[in-house]
Design a protein around this motif. Structure first.
Motif, mmCIF file in Angstrom:
data_model
loop_
_atom_site.group_PDB
_atom_site.id
_atom_site.type_symbol
_atom_site.label_atom_id
_atom_site.label_comp_id
_atom_site.label_asym_id
_atom_site.label_seq_id
_atom_site.Cartn_x
_atom_site.Cartn_y
_atom_site.Cartn_z
ATOM 1 N N TYR A 79 1.541 7.181 -6.565
ATOM 2 C CA TYR A 79 0.675 8.216 -6.534
ATOM 3 C C TYR A 79 1.187 9.595 -6.266
ATOM 4 O O TYR A 79 0.819 10.444 -7.165
ATOM 5 C CB TYR A 79 -0.414 7.651 -5.946
ATOM 6 N N ALA A 80 1.605 9.553 -5.307
ATOM 7 C CA ALA A 80 2.159 11.015 -4.942
ATOM 8 C C ALA A 80 3.278 11.564 -5.599
ATOM 9 O O ALA A 80 3.208 12.694 -6.127
ATOM 10 C CB ALA A 80 2.928 10.759 -3.375
ATOM 11 N N VAL A 115 9.089 3.798 2.877
ATOM 12 C CA VAL A 115 8.851 3.043 2.002
ATOM 13 C C VAL A 115 9.751 1.839 2.064
ATOM 14 O O VAL A 115 9.247 0.782 2.199
ATOM 15 C CB VAL A 115 8.395 3.400 0.606
ATOM 16 N N ALA A 116 11.122 2.269 2.122
ATOM 17 C CA ALA A 116 12.029 1.062 2.049
ATOM 18 C C ALA A 116 11.912 0.501 3.408
ATOM 19 O O ALA A 116 12.306 -0.795 3.441
ATOM 20 C CB ALA A 116 13.533 1.846 2.063
ATOM 21 N N GLY A 117 11.846 1.114 4.487
ATOM 22 C CA GLY A 117 11.659 0.660 5.930
ATOM 23 C C GLY A 117 10.648 -0.516 6.011
ATOM 24 O O GLY A 117 10.469 -1.611 6.501
ATOM 25 N N PRO A 134 3.915 15.369 -1.775
ATOM 26 C CA PRO A 134 4.992 14.627 -1.010
ATOM 27 C C PRO A 134 4.909 13.064 -0.608
ATOM 28 O O PRO A 134 6.278 12.451 -0.828
ATOM 29 C CB PRO A 134 5.142 15.425 0.341
ATOM 30 N N GLY A 135 3.812 12.667 -0.207
ATOM 31 C CA GLY A 135 4.064 11.252 -0.128
ATOM 32 C C GLY A 135 4.747 10.925 1.194
ATOM 33 O O GLY A 135 5.182 11.568 1.809
ATOM 34 N N PRO A 136 4.626 9.580 1.600
ATOM 35 C CA PRO A 136 5.197 9.025 2.857
ATOM 36 C C PRO A 136 6.855 9.152 2.674
ATOM 37 O O PRO A 136 7.612 9.299 3.648
ATOM 38 C CB PRO A 136 4.790 7.710 2.921
ATOM 39 N N ALA A 181 0.838 -1.195 0.040
ATOM 40 C CA ALA A 181 0.093 0.124 0.152
ATOM 41 C C ALA A 181 0.959 1.357 0.054
ATOM 42 O O ALA A 181 0.343 2.221 -0.726
ATOM 43 C CB ALA A 181 -0.899 0.156 1.189
ATOM 44 N N LEU A 182 2.007 1.329 0.849
ATOM 45 C CA LEU A 182 2.846 2.457 0.913
ATOM 46 C C LEU A 182 3.743 2.686 -0.546
ATOM 47 O O LEU A 182 3.753 3.770 -1.188
ATOM 48 C CB LEU A 182 3.868 2.374 2.156
ATOM 49 N N ILE A 183 3.901 1.614 -1.160
ATOM 50 C CA ILE A 183 4.450 1.664 -2.586
ATOM 51 C C ILE A 183 3.718 2.317 -3.499
ATOM 52 O O ILE A 183 3.897 3.071 -4.269
ATOM 53 C CB ILE A 183 4.932 0.165 -3.004
#
Length: 100
Positions: free
Chosen positions: A40-41, A54-56, A47-49, A33-35
């Motif tokens: 999308y961002a 995401v890597a974490g 800015p997005g997460p 979901a974070l990917i």
């Protein structure tokens, strides 16, 4: 030739394996979901997460999935240890990226 242990696995071990499996799947879905949110961002100049977050999440999800595979293929204390790794990874991921 080795003998295979044909004794049924205790119910508690099966329950623990199921609980840790649910945590592992949850981490994988959260990482996916974070990917998606980051893609999308990036496509909409938002800015997005962030790539570090995401890597974490992806790293924790991969580690949890590997630990869960080990838990699914072992018996005895390995099930407990690997399941504990999955639960701790999930707790740490939630703590550092969502609650702190």
């Amino acid at each position: 030739m080795t003998m295979v242990d044909s004794r049924p696995e205790p119910r508690v071990a099966r329950l623990w394996r199921g609980v840790s499996g649910a945590f592992a799947v949850g981490l994988v879905l959260l990482a996916l979901a974070l990917i998606g949110v980051q893609v999308y961002a990036g496509a909409h100049d938002l800015p997005g997460p962030g790539l570090d977050v995401v890597a974490g999440h992806v790293g924790a999800a991969v580690a949890a999935a590997v630990a869960q595979v080990f838990a699914d293929r072992r018996q005895g204390r390995a099930v407990t240890a690997c399941g504990l790794v999955v639960v701790v990874l999930t707790a740490l991921t939630m703590w550092f990226y969502w609650w702190a």
